[in-house]
Design an enzyme around this catalytic site. Sequence first.
Site, PDB file in Angstrom:
ATOM      1  N   HIS A  92       0.853  -1.194   0.000  1.00  0.00           N
ATOM      2  CA  HIS A  92       0.000   0.000   0.000  1.00  0.00           C
ATOM      3  C   HIS A  92       0.884   1.239   0.000  1.00  0.00           C
ATOM      4  CE1 HIS A  92      -2.927   2.982   0.895  1.00  0.00           C
ATOM      5  NE2 HIS A  92      -2.504   3.187   2.126  1.00  0.00           N
ATOM      6  N   HIS A  94       0.954   5.780  -1.119  1.00  0.00           N
ATOM      7  CA  HIS A  94       0.303   6.995  -1.633  1.00  0.00           C
ATOM      8  C   HIS A  94       1.228   7.608  -2.671  1.00  0.00           C
ATOM      9  CE1 HIS A  94      -1.341   7.403   2.767  1.00  0.00           C
ATOM     10  NE2 HIS A  94      -1.972   6.458   2.100  1.00  0.00           N
ATOM     11  N   ASP A 117       2.808  -4.282 -20.735  1.00  0.00           N
ATOM     12  CA  ASP A 117       3.723  -5.353 -20.328  1.00  0.00           C
ATOM     13  C   ASP A 117       3.448  -5.817 -18.898  1.00  0.00           C
ATOM     14  OD1 ASP A 117       5.139  -5.178 -22.730  1.00  0.00           O
ATOM     15  OD2 ASP A 117       6.759  -3.966 -21.880  1.00  0.00           O
ATOM     16  N   HIS A 155      -7.418   8.224  -2.176  1.00  0.00           N
ATOM     17  CA  HIS A 155      -6.535   7.686  -1.153  1.00  0.00           C
ATOM     18  C   HIS A 155      -5.146   7.324  -1.699  1.00  0.00           C
ATOM     19  CE1 HIS A 155      -6.148   4.529   2.342  1.00  0.00           C
ATOM     20  NE2 HIS A 155      -5.021   5.110   2.074  1.00  0.00           N
ATOM     21  N   TYR A 209       9.990 -12.582 -20.523  1.00  0.00           N
ATOM     22  CA  TYR A 209      10.840 -11.573 -19.897  1.00  0.00           C
ATOM     23  C   TYR A 209      11.467 -12.132 -18.627  1.00  0.00           C
ATOM     24  CZ  TYR A 209      12.253  -6.930 -18.245  1.00  0.00           C
ATOM     25  OH  TYR A 209      12.965  -5.833 -17.822  1.00  0.00           O
TER      26      TYR A 209
END
Lengths: 212, 212, 212, 212
Positions: A92, A94, A117, A155, A209
Amino acid sequence: MYEKQKQELYEAHMMLERYNLVAYTSGNISVRIQNHVIIKPSGVPYSSLKPEDFVVVDLDGNIVEGNKKPSVDTATHLYLYKNLDWVYSVIHTHSTFATVWAILEREIPVLCTAHADVFGEKIPITEYAPVGSEAIGKAAMKVMGKSGTVLLRKHGVLIAGTSLEDALKKAIFLEEVAKASYYAILAGNPIAMDPQEVDKLYNQYHTKYGQK
Amino acid sequence: MYEKQKQELYEAHMMLERYNLVAYTSGNISVRIQNHVIIKPSGVPYSSLKPEDFVVVDLDGNIVEGNKKPSVDTATHLYLYKNLDWVYSVIHTHSTFATVWAILEREIPVLCTAHADVFGEKIPITEYAPVGSEAIGKAAMKVMGKSGTVLLRKHGVLIAGTSLEDALKKAIFLEEVAKASYYAILAGNPIAMDPQEVDKLYNQYHTKYGQK
Amino acid sequence: MYEKQKQELYEAHMMLERYNLVAYTSGNISVRIQNHVIIKPSGVPYSSLKPEDFVVVDLDGNIVEGNKKPSVDTATHLYLYKNLDWVYSVIHTHSTFATVWAILEREIPVLCTAHADVFGEKIPITEYAPVGSEAIGKAAMKVMGKSGTVLLRKHGVLIAGTSLEDALKKAIFLEEVAKASYYAILAGNPIAMDPQEVDKLYNQYHTKYGQK
Amino acid sequence: MYEKQKQELYEAHMMLERYNLVAYTSGNISVRIQNHVIIKPSGVPYSSLKPEDFVVVDLDGNIVEGNKKPSVDTATHLYLYKNLDWVYSVIHTHSTFATVWAILEREIPVLCTAHADVFGEKIPITEYAPVGSEAIGKAAMKVMGKSGTVLLRKHGVLIAGTSLEDALKKAIFLEEVAKASYYAILAGNPIAMDPQEVDKLYNQYHTKYGQK
């Protein structure tokens, strides 16, 4: 307990700082090991964070090990682990430009190949949900697609990964994509990529990749 | 005198630099210890600043200890200490995006949860006041709310904190919030958060977040 | 094999990071030594990359030395080496502001002297081409001018250089120029420089600048 | 010869890098010592620059000491030294936001107190002049005011200082002011400060600020 994993989790938090995805105390990462989850302690500044500060909880949020209070976002992380069995790490943040899209209450369209991608789809945005309960986790699951990456309305960002490395990579590239896409929509009307091309790039990237 | 506090104050100044909230010589922090205030010396570049450079003054601005001239903003800091007994640290910066709002002569509305969590209200803006006297302190107090954080019109930022850590945290998050909110208003018309939700988030953050 | 060149190539990748032209795993550089090409391994994060990780391939893409898979962009690099005999280094990035122009599907006009000095022409943009085959190399060659620098539509940047140092310099200055030019077109309608003046600056810079 | 001054000049160049005012090889600083001028060698990357690389020339540009070619901007620096006897240091950069104003061909109005404090006037912009002769120096002197700071049209920045420290400080603050002012004019129509207030702040800053 989980000394090696705490060290890896510590280093992943330092990478969030290195890429300027977090500030001072904000943001958190967890990893899941069977029925245990290791997570950042609440409100500890990155400049004083240590590997031994991380808290081990069970899937119901009971503290298994640790002298510190776990993140206030722990319920959000646990909701994803309990409801999505492929998830082994949650992040999480910001991060600035992802948060700008979240404030604008807009999904991020697929405007460039790096977005296709890594994520393979537009980044969806949740309904608004308050912090501290399972509300954010529920709102995230309603819109979450194969990328495991969502904007939290007004948020920030929530990312589910198959591993710590997978989640960290998505956290870094989300901000890259959010930034370039923001500047592009500010100066023009860029055309979203064709969904079939997006699928093709995503599948190719996830099979060819890297070193595995 | 106050060796430990000078060291902490020095480290807090280094954090201002680390987060790019100051440039070369600009910005300053003070802390209050009973009737004494320790503050940055005037015009000393961050790259050559040392803990022993900090100046101790009394609440009337008389030098108690130190070989250097204190900041030209000392009168502003002292005005807040003398008039607000909960204030134990003051920070002044010209951090980029907060200054952009100050140049635009606009308050920063509450557009995201991080703003609500840390500040609990829009960031108000003072009338214009010249540097070097009590004028800035007076102008700040006229508009200062519970966040202790104000924009100085056409100038920068003034922050009052209950502790050095509290003031530093607000200085860092103000720039985060000012930046994301700036980019959002540039690209759209984001809707401010509901004041009741802002109150709820602020109260929750100030009671449940962190380790205390 | 090529120990010295691998070290230089490693240091050049670190410069890409230092100038924030790449993120985590993205971007890559190669150098050519006669019929061999040394290139970054696929998907290895910059934070764990080591000189010995680089892969040596021949001009047909067969691995000559190395335990890792080469970059998925290897075919693109090889196409340039095989078709342009003056090319001894190739760089690919998604640097932010160059990518913004690529998303906007716009060439970068020559708005400032640094652009004229280093590149001597507007930065052209290719048609869209998918990663992983020779398609990108072909698309690049169709529009490539004397600067050896092109925007890849909806993707990023491709740079051909006469040496590692030449390519690195262009990668750094392209982002500088892309950034300043972006901000300028966002705030006004800047006038492109006169093509004759651009030629004059380019020729002067390439004959009188530097130590050779 | 001038070992101490070369070390200081080296450190000032490192400050240009630290504040992101230059990239790779761009930008240069000189200092004057009586009839000698010490200046950055042409095109040497900041990452490999050493104090002993700096070149000593006389006021006519003849090399007095040094194994390297001096900056291609040497004639510009010398023109200022020969025509302004208060100048003891000159800085040239292409710092991003100052260059944006130069591309937009706009002066920077005085929008905030930091601008008034350090510069005391709007930042003027020269007519276009090509690099490498005295043309830039002449164009700069035509518009240069008391701040010694000018934008070079479609090019960058030229700063004349009474000392190395004075010039460096202006280089750093110019970019701060150019950046905040750019973002402000992009989002609104900010009102320039009253010229009398600007004078007052400038005089106060130049008499009361700092340690002398």
